[in-house]
Design a protein around this motif. Structure first.
Motif, PDB file in Angstrom:
ATOM      1  N   ARG A   1     -48.326 -39.259  74.580  1.00 52.00           N
ATOM      2  CA  ARG A   1     -47.009 -39.057  73.942  1.00 52.00           C
ATOM      3  C   ARG A   1     -45.870 -39.145  74.955  1.00 52.00           C
ATOM      4  O   ARG A   1     -44.841 -39.902  74.830  1.00 52.00           O
TER       5      ARG A   1
ATOM      6  N   SER B   1     -44.301 -42.013  75.901  1.00 50.09           N
ATOM      7  CA  SER B   1     -43.477 -42.704  74.930  1.00 50.09           C
ATOM      8  C   SER B   1     -42.104 -43.355  75.667  1.00 50.09           C
ATOM      9  O   SER B   1     -41.672 -44.274  74.979  1.00 50.09           O
TER      10      SER B   1
ATOM     11  N   LYS C   1     -47.587 -38.578  67.698  1.00 55.19           N
ATOM     12  CA  LYS C   1     -46.681 -37.063  67.397  1.00 55.19           C
ATOM     13  C   LYS C   1     -47.157 -36.509  66.345  1.00 55.19           C
ATOM     14  O   LYS C   1     -47.215 -35.313  65.841  1.00 55.19           O
TER      15      LYS C   1
END
Length: 129
Positions: A42, A45, A7
Motif C-alpha cells: 500500500r 500507492s 487498504k
C-alpha cells in the motif's frame, strides 16, 4: 481498484483481530506480518505502479495481487467457520494448517513486493499522470 482493495483488506484484518480474538489467539504475530507486507504494498500507492496504463507486466502484477488478497480473504473466512465448528482438539490441527497456508501467502506477497519494485524501476513503464 487494487490499491483500494489492499487498504480495505488491511482494515478487515485489523477488525478481525479485534473481534475474533479467541479465534486468532496465537496467530497475532503471523497476522501482523501479513499486514506489514500489505502495508508495504500500500505504501507504494504513491508510486507509479498504481497508475500504469497499458503495461502487460504491471497489469499482470495487479491481477495477481488482487487474486492473492481474495485468496487470503477466503482462507480466513474458511478458518473462522472451521474453528467455530471444531472441538478444542481439532482446533490445533486447523490452526497449524491455517498457519502453513498464511506462510505460503506471505512468501508469495513478499515476492510480489520484489516484483513491484522491479516494475516501478523499469524504464519501459508508461505512466498516466
Amino acid at each position: 481498484m487494487a490499491q483500494g482493495l489492499v487498504k480495505l483488506f488491511i482494515q478487515r484484518l485489523n477488525s478481525l483481530l479485534f473481534r475474533e480474538t479467541e479465534t486468532f489467539s496465537g496467530l497475532e504475530h503471523q497476522t501482523e506480518r501479513l499486514m506489514t507486507i500489505l502495508r508495504e504494498i500500500r505504501g507504494q500507492s504513491s508510486g507509479d505502479i498504481w497508475r500504469i496504463n497499458g503495461d502487460a507486466a504491471a497489469s499482470s502484477w495487479i491481477n495477481e495481487l488482487t487474486g492473492e488478497i481474495f485468496g487470503v480473504d477466503n482462507l480466513i473466512a474458511e478458518f473462522i467457520i472451521q474453528i467455530d465448528q471444531e472441538n478444542e482438539s481439532d482446533r490445533s490441527c486447523q490452526t497449524k494448517h491455517f498457519t502453513s497456508e498464511l506462510q505460503a501467502i506471505e512468501s508469495r506477497l513478499a515476492a510480489s513486493v520484489q516484483e513491484m519494485t522491479q516494475l516501478t524501476k523499469s524504464t519501459t513503464v508508461r505512466v498516466d499522470k
